[in-house]
Motif scaffolding. Sequence first.
Motif, mmCIF file in Angstrom:
data_model
loop_
_atom_site.group_PDB
_atom_site.id
_atom_site.type_symbol
_atom_site.label_atom_id
_atom_site.label_comp_id
_atom_site.label_asym_id
_atom_site.label_seq_id
_atom_site.Cartn_x
_atom_site.Cartn_y
_atom_site.Cartn_z
ATOM 1 N N ILE A 107 0.872 -1.028 -0.168
ATOM 2 C CA ILE A 107 -0.248 0.005 -0.163
ATOM 3 C C ILE A 107 1.039 1.086 0.037
ATOM 4 O O ILE A 107 1.109 2.432 -0.723
ATOM 5 N N PRO A 108 1.749 1.586 0.658
ATOM 6 C CA PRO A 108 2.160 2.811 0.803
ATOM 7 C C PRO A 108 3.580 2.951 -0.487
ATOM 8 O O PRO A 108 3.799 3.784 -1.021
ATOM 9 N N PHE A 109 3.827 1.703 -1.418
ATOM 10 C CA PHE A 109 4.243 1.947 -2.295
ATOM 11 C C PHE A 109 3.098 2.244 -3.834
ATOM 12 O O PHE A 109 3.296 2.730 -4.922
ATOM 13 N N ALA A 110 2.101 1.196 -3.158
ATOM 14 C CA ALA A 110 1.034 1.849 -4.517
ATOM 15 C C ALA A 110 0.746 3.475 -4.127
ATOM 16 O O ALA A 110 0.108 4.111 -5.523
ATOM 17 N N LEU A 111 1.052 4.498 -3.488
ATOM 18 C CA LEU A 111 0.587 5.254 -2.759
ATOM 19 C C LEU A 111 1.922 6.665 -3.548
ATOM 20 O O LEU A 111 1.431 7.434 -4.194
ATOM 21 N N LYS A 112 2.918 5.988 -3.447
ATOM 22 C CA LYS A 112 4.212 6.310 -3.987
ATOM 23 C C LYS A 112 4.124 5.973 -5.594
ATOM 24 O O LYS A 112 3.960 6.988 -6.575
ATOM 25 N N ASP A 113 3.436 5.402 -5.881
ATOM 26 C CA ASP A 113 3.385 5.067 -7.635
ATOM 27 C C ASP A 113 1.684 5.999 -7.887
ATOM 28 O O ASP A 113 2.067 6.483 -9.300
ATOM 29 N N LEU A 114 0.942 6.109 -7.452
ATOM 30 C CA LEU A 114 -0.139 7.647 -8.135
ATOM 31 C C LEU A 114 0.066 8.497 -7.984
ATOM 32 O O LEU A 114 -0.161 9.073 -8.740
ATOM 33 N N GLU A 115 1.028 8.476 -6.531
ATOM 34 C CA GLU A 115 1.678 10.572 -6.898
ATOM 35 C C GLU A 115 2.769 10.562 -8.335
ATOM 36 O O GLU A 115 2.750 11.626 -9.247
ATOM 37 N N LEU A 116 3.630 9.152 -8.623
ATOM 38 C CA LEU A 116 4.430 9.597 -9.407
ATOM 39 C C LEU A 116 3.410 9.480 -11.398
ATOM 40 O O LEU A 116 3.412 10.025 -11.638
ATOM 41 N N ALA A 117 1.939 8.350 -10.865
ATOM 42 C CA ALA A 117 1.546 8.802 -11.877
ATOM 43 C C ALA A 117 0.698 10.142 -12.514
ATOM 44 O O ALA A 117 0.596 10.897 -13.321
ATOM 45 N N LYS A 118 0.125 10.772 -11.264
ATOM 46 C CA LYS A 118 -0.527 12.182 -11.380
ATOM 47 C C LYS A 118 0.851 13.332 -12.152
ATOM 48 O O LYS A 118 0.487 14.196 -12.572
ATOM 49 N N LEU A 119 1.682 13.090 -11.645
ATOM 50 C CA LEU A 119 2.948 14.030 -12.114
ATOM 51 C C LEU A 119 3.304 13.536 -13.525
ATOM 52 O O LEU A 119 4.262 14.422 -13.715
ATOM 53 N N ALA A 120 2.775 12.648 -14.120
ATOM 54 C CA ALA A 120 3.114 12.591 -14.873
ATOM 55 C C ALA A 120 2.266 13.277 -16.354
ATOM 56 O O ALA A 120 2.275 13.168 -17.533
ATOM 57 N N LEU A 121 1.256 13.287 -15.793
ATOM 58 C CA LEU A 121 0.102 13.995 -16.208
ATOM 59 C C LEU A 121 0.912 14.951 -16.941
ATOM 60 O O LEU A 121 0.383 15.305 -17.425
ATOM 61 N N ALA A 122 1.614 16.567 -16.106
ATOM 62 C CA ALA A 122 1.611 17.317 -15.812
ATOM 63 C C ALA A 122 2.295 17.336 -15.298
ATOM 64 O O ALA A 122 2.570 17.998 -13.959
ATOM 65 N N PRO A 123 3.786 17.124 -15.709
ATOM 66 C CA PRO A 123 5.129 17.591 -15.034
ATOM 67 C C PRO A 123 5.562 18.757 -15.067
ATOM 68 O O PRO A 123 6.497 19.119 -14.092
ATOM 69 N N ILE A 124 5.264 19.993 -15.977
ATOM 70 C CA ILE A 124 5.983 21.336 -15.955
ATOM 71 C C ILE A 124 5.156 22.194 -14.570
ATOM 72 O O ILE A 124 4.131 22.328 -14.593
ATOM 73 N N GLY A 125 5.977 22.814 -13.849
ATOM 74 C CA GLY A 125 5.446 24.043 -13.329
ATOM 75 C C GLY A 125 5.349 23.143 -11.767
ATOM 76 O O GLY A 125 4.888 23.466 -10.742
ATOM 77 N N ARG A 126 5.578 21.653 -11.002
ATOM 78 C CA ARG A 126 6.338 20.900 -10.586
ATOM 79 C C ARG A 126 7.304 21.523 -9.869
ATOM 80 O O ARG A 126 8.697 20.956 -11.257
ATOM 81 N N THR A 127 7.674 20.881 -8.560
ATOM 82 C CA THR A 127 8.809 20.295 -8.371
ATOM 83 C C THR A 127 8.864 19.461 -6.927
ATOM 84 O O THR A 127 7.719 19.141 -6.655
ATOM 85 N N ILE A 128 10.255 18.800 -6.389
ATOM 86 C CA ILE A 128 10.404 17.988 -5.535
ATOM 87 C C ILE A 128 10.839 18.687 -4.104
ATOM 88 O O ILE A 128 11.450 19.445 -5.076
ATOM 89 N N ARG A 129 10.645 18.416 -3.503
ATOM 90 C CA ARG A 129 10.973 19.231 -2.317
ATOM 91 C C ARG A 129 11.023 18.021 -1.158
ATOM 92 O O ARG A 129 9.916 17.274 -0.603
ATOM 93 N N ASP A 130 11.668 18.197 0.404
ATOM 94 C CA ASP A 130 11.743 17.552 1.197
ATOM 95 C C ASP A 130 10.533 17.631 2.433
ATOM 96 O O ASP A 130 10.231 18.797 2.584
#
Length: 132
Positions: A107-130
């Motif tokens: 489940i925790p890995f699936a949640l991260k893959d869902l975040e990656l899916a959302k990020l893959a839809l529209a990556p411009i204008g986003r950043t990664i932070r701690d």
Amino acid sequence: MIRLILNLLWFVFGGWLSGLLWLFGGAVLALTVVGLPWTFAAWRIASYSFWPFGREVVWRDELGAHDVGTGPLGLVLNVIWFIFAGWYIALSHLLIAVAEFITIIGIPFALKDLELAKLALAPIGRTIRDKP
């Protein structure tokens, strides 16, 4: 300590492959003139794909950044990305997430893959932070 364990498990069981594929995709985009606007976005996603736990994806304008990627041009670039690459990359992350959700430990890995899916839809204008 939990973040380290989750990141190590993520990396060993597929994060390295996902990250390498995003790096490769960014390199291919960098070789073309038309792909340059998406190159650094792909490399940011690669960094997140290698080591996602303890980090989060945020819109840059929420952090006070006002640049080309957060304006109307960023929207156009995201639409082009969605049409030519984003939807099927997001679909692959979604399918992997469904398989991971089947097990309790996944489940925790699936949640991260869902975040990656959302990020893959529209990556411009986003950043990664701690995470704070």
